[in-house]
Motif scaffolding. Structure first.
Motif, PDB file in Angstrom:
ATOM      1  N   LEU A 132       0.804  -1.468   0.020  1.00 43.93           N
ATOM      2  CA  LEU A 132      -0.126   0.143   0.097  1.00 43.93           C
ATOM      3  C   LEU A 132       0.726   1.274   0.024  1.00 43.93           C
ATOM      4  CD1 LEU A 132      -2.844   1.204   0.267  1.00 43.93           C
ATOM      5  CD2 LEU A 132      -2.484   1.380   2.649  1.00 43.93           C
ATOM      6  N   VAL A 133       2.044   1.316   0.700  1.00 42.41           N
ATOM      7  CA  VAL A 133       2.917   2.339   0.873  1.00 42.41           C
ATOM      8  C   VAL A 133       3.516   2.786  -0.451  1.00 42.41           C
ATOM      9  CG1 VAL A 133       4.936   3.100   1.964  1.00 42.41           C
ATOM     10  CG2 VAL A 133       3.069   2.331   3.221  1.00 42.41           C
ATOM     11  N   ILE A 134       4.019   1.660  -1.195  1.00 40.38           N
ATOM     12  CA  ILE A 134       4.546   1.770  -2.428  1.00 40.38           C
ATOM     13  C   ILE A 134       3.545   2.188  -3.562  1.00 40.38           C
ATOM     14  CG2 ILE A 134       5.500   0.239  -4.547  1.00 40.38           C
ATOM     15  CD1 ILE A 134       6.877  -1.416  -2.214  1.00 40.38           C
ATOM     16  N   ILE A 135       2.457   1.689  -3.442  1.00 44.07           N
ATOM     17  CA  ILE A 135       1.212   2.281  -4.328  1.00 44.07           C
ATOM     18  C   ILE A 135       1.100   3.483  -4.397  1.00 44.07           C
ATOM     19  CG2 ILE A 135      -0.869   2.113  -5.157  1.00 44.07           C
ATOM     20  CD1 ILE A 135      -0.679  -1.152  -4.708  1.00 44.07           C
ATOM     21  N   ASN A 145       1.931   6.892  -7.048  1.00 44.70           N
ATOM     22  CA  ASN A 145       1.058   7.772  -7.320  1.00 44.70           C
ATOM     23  C   ASN A 145       1.034   9.153  -6.931  1.00 44.70           C
ATOM     24  OD1 ASN A 145      -0.203   5.795  -8.808  1.00 44.70           O
ATOM     25  ND2 ASN A 145      -1.633   4.972  -7.196  1.00 44.70           N
ATOM     26  N   SER A 146       2.084   9.476  -6.373  1.00 45.08           N
ATOM     27  CA  SER A 146       2.206  11.047  -5.657  1.00 45.08           C
ATOM     28  C   SER A 146       2.592  11.917  -6.852  1.00 45.08           C
ATOM     29  CB  SER A 146       3.202  10.890  -4.424  1.00 45.08           C
ATOM     30  OG  SER A 146       4.651  10.713  -4.947  1.00 45.08           O
ATOM     31  N   ASP A 147       2.716  13.076  -6.597  1.00 43.49           N
ATOM     32  CA  ASP A 147       2.806  13.963  -7.524  1.00 43.49           C
ATOM     33  C   ASP A 147       4.481  14.107  -7.882  1.00 43.49           C
ATOM     34  OD1 ASP A 147       2.299  16.096  -9.198  1.00 43.49           O
ATOM     35  OD2 ASP A 147       2.411  17.543  -7.923  1.00 43.49           O
ATOM     36  N   PRO A 148       5.493  14.315  -7.516  1.00 47.05           N
ATOM     37  CA  PRO A 148       6.669  14.076  -7.993  1.00 47.05           C
ATOM     38  C   PRO A 148       7.015  12.548  -8.302  1.00 47.05           C
ATOM     39  CG  PRO A 148       7.174  14.947  -5.822  1.00 47.05           C
ATOM     40  CD  PRO A 148       5.640  14.718  -6.016  1.00 47.05           C
ATOM     41  N   LYS A 149       6.771  11.951  -9.271  1.00 47.19           N
ATOM     42  CA  LYS A 149       6.853  10.459  -9.556  1.00 47.19           C
ATOM     43  C   LYS A 149       8.297   9.970  -9.168  1.00 47.19           C
ATOM     44  CE  LYS A 149       2.602   9.969 -11.716  1.00 47.19           C
ATOM     45  NZ  LYS A 149       1.598   9.085 -11.121  1.00 47.19           N
ATOM     46  N   PRO A 150       8.535   9.100  -8.262  1.00 40.65           N
ATOM     47  CA  PRO A 150       9.678   8.760  -7.879  1.00 40.65           C
ATOM     48  C   PRO A 150       9.722   7.468  -8.678  1.00 40.65           C
ATOM     49  CG  PRO A 150       8.050   8.300  -6.206  1.00 40.65           C
ATOM     50  CD  PRO A 150       7.426   9.132  -7.144  1.00 40.65           C
ATOM     51  N   GLN A 151      10.765   6.901  -8.795  1.00 44.33           N
ATOM     52  CA  GLN A 151      11.287   5.415  -9.202  1.00 44.33           C
ATOM     53  C   GLN A 151      11.103   4.554  -8.271  1.00 44.33           C
ATOM     54  OE1 GLN A 151      15.047   5.724 -11.139  1.00 44.33           O
ATOM     55  NE2 GLN A 151      14.288   6.877 -12.783  1.00 44.33           N
ATOM     56  N   GLN A 154      13.773   4.362  -5.591  1.00 39.63           N
ATOM     57  CA  GLN A 154      13.855   5.500  -4.437  1.00 39.63           C
ATOM     58  C   GLN A 154      12.894   5.499  -3.429  1.00 39.63           C
ATOM     59  OE1 GLN A 154      12.858   8.734  -7.295  1.00 39.63           O
ATOM     60  NE2 GLN A 154      14.754   9.482  -7.619  1.00 39.63           N
ATOM     61  N   LEU A 155      11.745   4.584  -3.727  1.00 46.39           N
ATOM     62  CA  LEU A 155      10.893   4.413  -2.905  1.00 46.39           C
ATOM     63  C   LEU A 155      11.439   3.213  -1.692  1.00 46.39           C
ATOM     64  CD1 LEU A 155       7.338   4.350  -4.606  1.00 46.39           C
ATOM     65  CD2 LEU A 155       8.057   5.862  -2.888  1.00 46.39           C
ATOM     66  N   LEU A 156      12.084   2.548  -2.306  1.00 48.37           N
ATOM     67  CA  LEU A 156      12.667   0.970  -1.648  1.00 48.37           C
ATOM     68  C   LEU A 156      13.908   1.534  -0.895  1.00 48.37           C
ATOM     69  CD1 LEU A 156      11.650  -1.705  -3.806  1.00 48.37           C
ATOM     70  CD2 LEU A 156      10.645  -0.879  -1.998  1.00 48.37           C
ATOM     71  N   SER A 157      14.625   2.515  -1.306  1.00 46.17           N
ATOM     72  CA  SER A 157      16.048   2.922  -0.558  1.00 46.17           C
ATOM     73  C   SER A 157      15.562   3.429   0.796  1.00 46.17           C
ATOM     74  CB  SER A 157      16.748   3.848  -1.485  1.00 46.17           C
ATOM     75  OG  SER A 157      16.215   5.066  -1.613  1.00 46.17           O
TER      76      SER A 157
END
Length: 72
Positions: free
Chosen positions: A51-54, A58-64, A67-70
């Motif tokens: 859920l956190v990854i999804i 979908n947030s405004d500055p689209k991270p890769q 970047q989300l998992l680091s």
């Protein structure tokens, strides 16, 4: 000391077990609430990180995804 052997019947047809008509409403509510909380615990346990990854994707500055998992 001698060991004792129990001859009690096990299963659904034992004489001491309650039938569905003997159960009270409070016992039924307790059983269903326990069942629901166990299921909610499992869903929360396995669903929180995805859920956190999804939400992050979908947030405004689209991270890769990296970047989300680091951690930094």
């Amino acid at each position: 000391m001698a060991s004792r052997i129990s001859l009690k019947a096990k299963g659904k047809n034992s004489k001491g077990s309650k039938g569905k008509e003997d159960r009270t409403i409070s016992e039924s509510v307790k059983e269903w609430s326990t069942w629901a909380l166990r299921k909610a615990k499992v869903i929360t346990h396995y669903g929180f990180i995805p859920l956190v990854i999804i939400v992050g994707m979908n947030s405004d500055p689209k991270p890769q995804i990296s970047q989300l998992l680091s951690p930094v």
